[in-house]
Design an enzyme around this catalytic site. Structure first.
Site, PDB file in Angstrom:
ATOM      1  CB  SER A   1       1.052   0.501  -4.116  1.00 36.37           C
ATOM      2  OG  SER A   1       0.301   1.236  -3.154  1.00 36.37           O
TER       3      SER A   1
ATOM      4  N   GLY B   1       0.857  -1.177   0.000  1.00 37.26           N
ATOM      5  CA  GLY B   1       0.000   0.000   0.000  1.00 37.26           C
ATOM      6  C   GLY B   1       0.879   1.206   0.000  1.00 37.26           C
ATOM      7  CB  THR B   2       2.310   3.079   1.635  1.00 41.66           C
ATOM      8  OG1 THR B   2       1.779   2.520   2.818  1.00 41.66           O
ATOM      9  CG2 THR B   2       3.176   4.250   1.999  1.00 41.66           C
ATOM     10  CB  THR B   3       1.804   7.309  -2.013  1.00 39.04           C
ATOM     11  OG1 THR B   3       0.884   6.505  -2.737  1.00 39.04           O
ATOM     12  CG2 THR B   3       2.702   8.060  -2.996  1.00 39.04           C
TER      13      THR B   3
END
EC number: 3.4.25.1
Lengths: 209, 239
Positions: free
Chosen positions: A141, A10-12
């Site tokens: 991601s 996940g995550t940015t």
């Protein structure tokens, strides 16, 4: 082998070096598969007075590393009478990660801040591979969407306000198109004089519609 | 015969005597007092270490005696006391310097290294089954643009000096430095003062074979031992 996909579930996160400091930014979504498990996840940690660490990947691994780096930075300062440099902190972090190569921390990290040499930013992977970033970097991601914006708008030597706006703009694109990223944003600005996390109001004012 | 008063307080394991002394540590300091003289002087251009090797046989190859050691690019030490013990400490110092480079990608601070060595020496005054180091060191170098000069002794005490001496000649050396030392001098003048101190400490019994000089200057930025020719030229000027 640690596949990239394992550490980018996940995550940015975004890191930008500007004229006098570093901007670190992330969104706040934590996921377990298709479930959004937390909408206010903390992904940026202050590990030293002028050093921040952004985390992507396994939450428990990231938190453990953030605690360890905080302790190491404190010990360094009290033992040596001066603050740890960003270069030293990132090298130490690389050593810890590589030391656990066979049972790795599932993380993708940015460590950045300001020291006597000026603004410094490093990206560090799960097994300790690190590289200095001179301008922009994104992980997680949502990084392809973030990079699209960053590459388009980044100018070397830009000022603090433009850098903060750019970080928010890059995150906004990632939030809109990446399923692993969403909810709010956290933005930290590190300059020689301060480590400051922007308030939600400040962020919403700077976010384009 | 052993004095009844100190019986059993000077055996292998370091134990306090009833009057609060650690005889093993004091004996180790005695080994340093009997050691050859080494001096260290800080000045605005840099730091210099000078040692007397005290060679008392013409059969001895003078260059086989080594009492000044380069630890890392920016750090050097001079020793007095048991040379074997000094070598063990030097090896440890070299490893600590490299560990710091691996861990932090930074050269180790002179102060950090000195503290690590002092801490290590202290453990041998407290834990059983070993004896203290019979060595004192002068640790010098440059960190963050500042020249530093530390002295350690067998108890693990760490002191920083502008100019100091260890070994047999310490009293004579310190007396001279108290009178004549000044920070505002060139490295050549510091070397001259050091040689003068050594001259007094050894009562003039030194020459190019018995003197070792190590130096680090602002200009060079790196610790190096002087060649025989350089040492000879300084000694010539001295006389």
């Amino acid at each position: 082998m640690v596949e990239q996909s394992d550490t980018m579930k996940g995550t940015t996160t975004v890191g930008i070096v500007f004229e006098s400091g570093v901007v670190l930014a992330s969104e706040k979504r934590a996921t377990m598969g298709y479930l959004i498990s937390n909408k206010t996840a903390k992904k940026i940690y202050q590990v030293a007075p002028r050093i921040g660490l952004t985390t992507a990947g396994g939450v428990g691994d990231a938190q453990q590393l953030a605690r360890l780096m905080t302790v190491e930075a404190n010990l360094y300062e009290i033992r040596r009478g001066k603050r740890i440099s960003v270069q030293a902190a990132s090298t130490l972090l690389s050593n810890v990660l590589h030391g656990n190569r066979m049972y790795p921390f599932y993380v993708q990290l940015l460590i950045g801040g300001v020291d006597e040499t000026g603004p410094v930013l490093f990206s560090v992977d799960a097994v300790g591979g690190s590289g200095r970033e001179d301008g922009i970097v994104a992980t997680g991601s949502g990084s392809p969407m973030a990079y699209g914006v960053l590459e388009d708008r980044y100018v070397s030597g830009m000022d603090e306000k433009s850098a903060v706006e750019l970080a928010i703009r890059a995150l906004r694109s990632a939030i809109k198109r990446d399923a692993g990223s969403g909810e709010g944003m956290a933005v930290v600005v590190i300059t020689p004089d301060s480590y400051r996390e922007l308030t939600d109001e400040e962020i919403s004012v700077l976010t384009p519609n | 015969m052993m004095n009844n008063n100190q019986a059993a307080y000077d055996r292998a394991i370091t134990v306090f005597s009833p009057d609060g002394r650690l005889y093993q540590v004091e004996y180790a300091r005695e080994a340093v007092k009997r050691g050859t003289t080494a001096v260290g002087i800080k000045c605005q251009e840099g730091v210099v270490l000078i040692v007397d090797k005290r060679i008392n046989s013409r059969l001895l190859e003078a260059n086989s005696i080594e009492k000044i050691f380069r630890i890392d690019e920016h750090i050097g030490v001079a020793s007095s006391g048991l040379v074997g013990d000094a070598r063990a400490l030097v090896d440890r110092a070299r490893i600590e310097a490299q560990i710091n480079r691996v861990t932090y990608d930074e050269p180790i601070d002179v102060e950090t290294l000195s503290k690590k060595l002092g801490d290590h020496m202290q453990t041998y005054t407290q834990f059983g089954g070993a004896r203290p180091y019979g060595t004192a060191l002068l640790i010098t170098g440059i960190s963050d643009g500042q020249f530093r000069l530390f002295e350690t002794d067998p108890s693990g005490t760490l002191l920083e000096y502008k100019a100091t001496g260890i070994g047999t000649g310490r009293p004579a050396v310190m007396k001279l430095f108290e009178e004549e030392y000044t920070f505002e001098c060139t490295i050549s003048e510091a070397i001259a003062l050091g040689l003068k101190a050594l001259h007094e400490a050894t009562e003039g019994k030194f020459d190019v074979n018995t003197v070792e000089i190590g130096v680090i200057t602002q200009k060079e930025g790196e610790f190096r031992k002087m060649s025989r020719e350089e040492v000879a030229s300084y000694i010539e000027q001295q006389q």
